[in-house]
Design an enzyme around this catalytic site. Structure first.
Site, mmCIF file in Angstrom:
data_model
loop_
_atom_site.group_PDB
_atom_site.id
_atom_site.type_symbol
_atom_site.label_atom_id
_atom_site.label_comp_id
_atom_site.label_asym_id
_atom_site.label_seq_id
_atom_site.Cartn_x
_atom_site.Cartn_y
_atom_site.Cartn_z
ATOM 1 N N HIS A 1 -64.545 -78.628 32.844
ATOM 2 C CA HIS A 1 -63.222 -79.108 32.721
ATOM 3 C C HIS A 1 -63.580 -80.527 33.200
ATOM 4 C CE1 HIS A 1 -59.139 -79.799 34.263
ATOM 5 N NE2 HIS A 1 -58.777 -78.854 33.666
ATOM 6 N N HIS B 1 -58.116 -79.170 24.750
ATOM 7 C CA HIS B 1 -56.924 -78.626 25.847
ATOM 8 C C HIS B 1 -56.500 -77.756 25.798
ATOM 9 C CE1 HIS B 1 -53.922 -80.133 28.456
ATOM 10 N NE2 HIS B 1 -53.212 -80.766 27.516
ATOM 11 N N ASP C 1 -58.631 -70.943 30.908
ATOM 12 C CA ASP C 1 -58.287 -70.331 29.599
ATOM 13 C C ASP C 1 -59.113 -69.404 29.182
ATOM 14 O OD1 ASP C 1 -55.932 -71.853 29.209
ATOM 15 O OD2 ASP C 1 -56.920 -73.601 28.711
HETATM 16 N N1 CMC Z 1 -70.008 -76.046 26.344
HETATM 17 C C1 CMC Z 1 -71.351 -76.991 26.347
HETATM 18 N N2 CMC Z 1 -71.612 -78.132 26.916
HETATM 19 C C2 CMC Z 1 -70.578 -78.568 27.536
HETATM 20 C C3 CMC Z 1 -69.246 -78.050 27.555
HETATM 21 C C4 CMC Z 1 -69.178 -76.823 26.852
HETATM 22 N N3 CMC Z 1 -67.943 -76.178 27.041
HETATM 23 N N4 CMC Z 1 -68.387 -78.666 28.241
HETATM 24 C C5 CMC Z 1 -69.257 -79.724 28.480
HETATM 25 N N5 CMC Z 1 -70.367 -79.762 28.157
HETATM 26 C C6 CMC Z 1 -71.497 -80.605 28.422
HETATM 27 C C7 CMC Z 1 -71.580 -82.051 27.665
HETATM 28 O O1 CMC Z 1 -72.032 -81.659 26.298
HETATM 29 C C8 CMC Z 1 -71.842 -82.909 28.394
HETATM 30 O O2 CMC Z 1 -73.376 -82.679 28.488
HETATM 31 P P1 CMC Z 1 -74.348 -84.005 28.624
HETATM 32 O O3 CMC Z 1 -73.989 -84.594 29.799
HETATM 33 O O4 CMC Z 1 -75.855 -83.379 28.322
HETATM 34 O O5 CMC Z 1 -74.139 -85.077 27.432
HETATM 35 C C9 CMC Z 1 -71.739 -82.524 29.770
HETATM 36 O O6 CMC Z 1 -71.394 -81.253 29.659
HETATM 37 C C10 CMC Z 1 -70.333 -83.207 30.274
HETATM 38 O O7 CMC Z 1 -69.253 -83.104 29.161
HETATM 39 P P2 CMC Z 1 -68.202 -83.974 28.891
HETATM 40 O O8 CMC Z 1 -67.812 -83.738 27.383
HETATM 41 O O9 CMC Z 1 -68.547 -85.321 29.358
HETATM 42 O O10 CMC Z 1 -66.975 -83.584 29.788
HETATM 43 P P3 CMC Z 1 -65.369 -83.781 29.798
HETATM 44 O O11 CMC Z 1 -65.063 -83.884 31.025
HETATM 45 O O12 CMC Z 1 -65.410 -85.080 28.796
HETATM 46 O O13 CMC Z 1 -64.890 -82.559 28.633
HETATM 47 C C11 CMC Z 1 -63.856 -80.513 28.178
HETATM 48 C C12 CMC Z 1 -64.237 -81.582 29.397
HETATM 49 C C13 CMC Z 1 -62.774 -79.508 28.977
HETATM 50 C C14 CMC Z 1 -63.266 -81.249 27.104
HETATM 51 C C15 CMC Z 1 -65.110 -79.880 27.960
HETATM 52 O O14 CMC Z 1 -65.979 -79.247 29.142
HETATM 53 C C16 CMC Z 1 -64.870 -79.026 26.997
HETATM 54 O O15 CMC Z 1 -65.105 -79.080 25.699
HETATM 55 N N6 CMC Z 1 -64.912 -77.568 27.020
HETATM 56 C C17 CMC Z 1 -64.573 -76.553 26.191
HETATM 57 C C18 CMC Z 1 -63.313 -76.543 26.001
HETATM 58 C C19 CMC Z 1 -62.489 -75.970 27.049
HETATM 59 O O16 CMC Z 1 -62.505 -74.943 27.444
HETATM 60 N N7 CMC Z 1 -61.066 -76.853 27.303
HETATM 61 C C20 CMC Z 1 -60.265 -76.373 28.117
HETATM 62 C C21 CMC Z 1 -60.072 -77.189 29.403
HETATM 63 S S1 CMC Z 1 -58.843 -76.255 30.508
HETATM 64 C C22 CMC Z 1 -57.262 -76.096 29.911
HETATM 65 C C23 CMC Z 1 -56.670 -77.391 30.059
HETATM 66 O O17 CMC Z 1 -56.460 -77.881 31.216
HETATM 67 O O18 CMC Z 1 -56.369 -77.922 29.194
#
Ligand code: CMC
Length: 432
Positions: A309, A268, A367
């Site tokens: 995201h 987050h 971010d």
């Molecule tokens: N790097 C590599 N792979 C990723 C990433 C990433 N940053 N983000 C998602 N994926 C992959 C994930 O492994 C999954 O792959 P597969 O379908 O093959 O299993 C797919 O993309 C979908 O990911 P998810 O975890 O189901 O997506 P989510 O919606 O639950 O997670 C997230 C969203 C923001 C937590 C995630 O993208 C992440 O961890 N990003 C990095 C941390 C980050 O930058 N967070 C800031 C968000 S913006 C600020 C805010 O509003 O808080």
């Protein structure tokens, strides 16, 4: 979904009678199936991470993740970031409309007049280890405000909620700046009420009693923009935390402290700090491929920080604005050739063309760029999430107050799918 239905029928394969559920329409975006009556039939829904569940109704913020839209009270974020200052946006979030000139003046005076902390709070800062993370200090010190403001607080009274909201908006920046001053061993700098909200924070962070400090107007504008872009973001993890904690009637300062704790996580608000740490770890363009490969490797928990995201499946509109601000700030400071910035731009380009990121629609988020801007301003990595927290305070207090004003609001109490042992007999120690 086009042509939204007005009701849906849930049918069962065990002969149970179907259940008809109404569909509630919002003013924008998807309709939602009203499942509140399901519990009376002994049925619950399963939705870890609230991927498909609306936990409340809200008038404050609208996001269309597919189209990359973000509106506060109907105003597109691009217009707010261009024309408003942060306190106008905070007023909008809290009151539903932008202030007129007199309202803006009163509100600004109210907030800037409440920025000082109770002197006893100094002792609470001094109880922390000198190497504490600023977010750890913020969680504790903001929570400890609940020990100062608890008498005669009736959270169902809108005026009492407003007073708490003003105090939080005014004091969280002072706490954030002092958490940095404390760990860097510098004296606390008291707020200067003639400065703007953004300039005052920069003053409390960077000034010392030894020299005059004049905030750089380009950096102050960029900082104001960071605050506006982070002010609210619908029902994200920290806002939902504030609502959940608040739903029991908890003290507002304790609720915001819980929001700060949630925001701290790297998935987050902690992502801005994690992005910069990651760029520093990559260190050189020749290592980008290695890190991209790690991000794709399902046996490696590493993720490319600042990418992806939950809601935006296209460009995060805040990221587009922050990207522009990033270039403006680096131009103004002559930092275009800064190696870390160049590395970030290379990483952005490679990831945007890579099939893994393209197919999963993983774009740089706000971010990714805000960390670069803050670093250029001289804000240390460990303070990035504290800045996010002070900006998000406007959204938290608005959402917290909206929840208490909603007659339908209830204590948050999710159900579960139990997967543990069935009932079993207790065995005495010598028979286990
Ligand atoms: N790097 C590599 N792979 C990723 C990433 C990433 N940053 N983000 C998602 N994926 C992959 C994930 O492994 C999954 O792959 P597969 O379908 O093959 O299993 C797919 O993309 C979908 O990911 P998810 O975890 O189901 O997506 P989510 O919606 O639950 O997670 C997230 C969203 C923001 C937590 C995630 O993208 C992440 O961890 N990003 C990095 C941390 C980050 O930058 N967070 C800031 C968000 S913006 C600020 C805010 O509003 O808080």
């Amino acid at each position: 979904m086009n042509n939204q239905p007005t009701k849906v029928t849930l049918s069962f394969d065990n002969g149970n009678a179907p259940i008809e559920l109404p569909v509630l329409a919002g003013t924008l975006g998807n309709s939602v199936i009203d499942i509140r009556s399901l519990g009376q039939h002994g049925i619950f829904t399963y939705d870890p991470g609230f991927m498909s569940t609306a936990a409340c109704n809200s008038n404050i913020t609208f996001i269309d993740g597919e189209k990359g839209l973000l509106f506060h009270r109907g105003y597109p974020i691009e217009q707010l970031a261009e024309h408003c200052d942060y306190l106008e946006v905070a007023y909008l979030l809290m009151h539903g409309d932008l202030p007129n000139a007199a309202e803006k003046q009163r509100f600004t005076k109210k907030i800037t007049g409440s920025t000082m902390l109770h002197d006893q709070l100094n002792n609470i800062f001094r109880g922390y280890r000198r190497d504490a993370h600023p977010m750890a200090v913020m969680v504790g010190v903001v929570g400890s405000l609940s020990a100062f403001y608890f008498n005669n607080m009736e959270i169902l009274d809108p005026r009492h909620r407003e007073i708490s909201a003003h105090r939080l908006l005014a004091k969280v920046p002072t706490i954030a700046a002092w958490s940095y001053k404390y760990i860097s061993g510098q004296p606390f700098m008291y707020p200067q009420n003639h400065l703007s909200y953004a300039e005052n924070f920069m003053y409390m962070m960077f000034a010392t009693p030894c020299e005059e400090y004049v905030p750089n107007p380009i950096l102050a504008k960029a900082f104001e923009r960071i605050l506006i872009l982070h002010a609210d973001h619908e029902q994200n993890a920290s806002t939902s935390t504030v609502r959940l904690v608040g739903s029991s009637g908890a003290n507002p300062f304790a609720c915001i402290s819980a929001g700060i704790a949630s925001l701290w996580g790297p998935a987050h608000g902690g992502a801005n700090e994690a992005t910069l740490n990651m760029l520093e770890e990559i260190g050189d363009a020749s290592r980008i491929g290695e890190f991209i490969n790690r991000a794709k490797d399902k046996t490696d928990s590493f993720r490319l920080m600042g990418f992806g995201h939950r809601v935006y499946r296209n460009m995060d509109p805040r990221a587009a604005i922050m990207r522009k601000t990033c270039h403006e700030v680096l131009d103004a400071l002559g930092l275009n050739n800064d190696p870390l910035f160049k590395l970030a731009m290379m990483l952005e380009k490679i990831a945007l063309e890579d099939e893994y990121f393209v197919s999963r629609r993983l774009y740089p988020n706000v971010d990714f760029y805000s960390g670069i801007v803050m670093r250029a301003m001289g804000i240390p990595n460990t303070m990035f999430t504290a800045v996010f927290a002070l900006a998000r305070t406007a959204g938290w207090v608005a959402q917290w107050s909206e929840m208490h004003a909603d007659p339908q609001s209830k204590i948050g109490r999710p159900r579960q799918l139990y997967t543990g042992s069935q009932a079993r007999e207790f065995l005495p120690l010598d028979q286990r």
